[in-house]
Design a protein around this motif. Structure first.
Motif, mmCIF file in Angstrom:
data_model
loop_
_atom_site.group_PDB
_atom_site.id
_atom_site.type_symbol
_atom_site.label_atom_id
_atom_site.label_comp_id
_atom_site.label_asym_id
_atom_site.label_seq_id
_atom_site.Cartn_x
_atom_site.Cartn_y
_atom_site.Cartn_z
ATOM 1 N N GLU A 167 50.259 163.936 80.082
ATOM 2 C CA GLU A 167 51.477 163.132 79.873
ATOM 3 C C GLU A 167 52.383 163.981 78.992
ATOM 4 N N ALA A 205 58.535 160.807 81.319
ATOM 5 C CA ALA A 205 58.178 159.391 81.273
ATOM 6 C C ALA A 205 57.497 158.898 82.545
ATOM 7 N N HIS A 206 57.342 159.706 83.547
ATOM 8 C CA HIS A 206 56.686 159.350 84.808
ATOM 9 C C HIS A 206 57.317 158.107 85.435
ATOM 10 N N HIS A 207 56.515 157.085 85.708
ATOM 11 C CA HIS A 207 57.002 155.912 86.443
ATOM 12 C C HIS A 207 57.701 154.871 85.568
ATOM 13 N N THR A 208 57.429 154.869 84.265
ATOM 14 C CA THR A 208 58.087 153.919 83.359
ATOM 15 C C THR A 208 58.583 154.678 82.144
ATOM 16 N N ALA A 209 59.441 154.044 81.394
ATOM 17 C CA ALA A 209 59.981 154.672 80.186
ATOM 18 C C ALA A 209 59.222 154.235 78.934
ATOM 19 N N GLN A 210 58.145 153.478 79.080
ATOM 20 C CA GLN A 210 57.427 152.929 77.928
ATOM 21 C C GLN A 210 56.911 154.024 76.987
ATOM 22 N N SER A 211 56.286 155.064 77.530
ATOM 23 C CA SER A 211 55.759 156.124 76.666
ATOM 24 C C SER A 211 56.883 156.913 76.015
ATOM 25 N N LYS A 241 59.885 155.710 75.253
ATOM 26 C CA LYS A 241 60.464 154.835 74.232
ATOM 27 C C LYS A 241 59.587 154.834 72.980
#
Length: 71
Positions: A36, A57-63, A65
C-alpha cells in the motif's frame, strides 16, 4: 518501489545528498497485505526544507485521508 521491497510493517529510509526518501508499505495489523504505497520526500537546501508526500489510495481514499490527517 513496492514491487522490489514491499515495506510492510516497516519504514525504509534512504539519503542521497540533500534528498531524504522514506517508503512505507502499510501496516498488516491494519489490514495491509500487499504494498500500500506511500512515499515521503524531504529536501534540505541552505536550511530551507521541502516536504512532499505521495500516496496511492487504490479503490478508496480512506487510507490516504488517514495519512493526511496524521500529517
Amino acid at each position: 518501489m513496492g514491487s522490489n521491497r514491499p515495506c510492510l510493517d516497516e519504514i525504509y529510509m534512504e539519503s542521497r545528498g540533500q534528498l531524504h526518501i522514506g517508503c512505507f508499505g502499510g501496516s498488516s495489523a491494519r489490514g495491509a497485505s500487499k504494498k500500500e504505497d506511500a512515499l515521503l520526500v524531504l529536501k534540505c537546501e541552505e536550511k530551507q526544507w521541502t516536504f512532499a508526500v505521495i500516496l496511492d489510495a487504490h479503490h478508496t481514499a480512506q487510507s490516504a485521508k488517514m495519512m493526511i490527517d496524521l500529517i
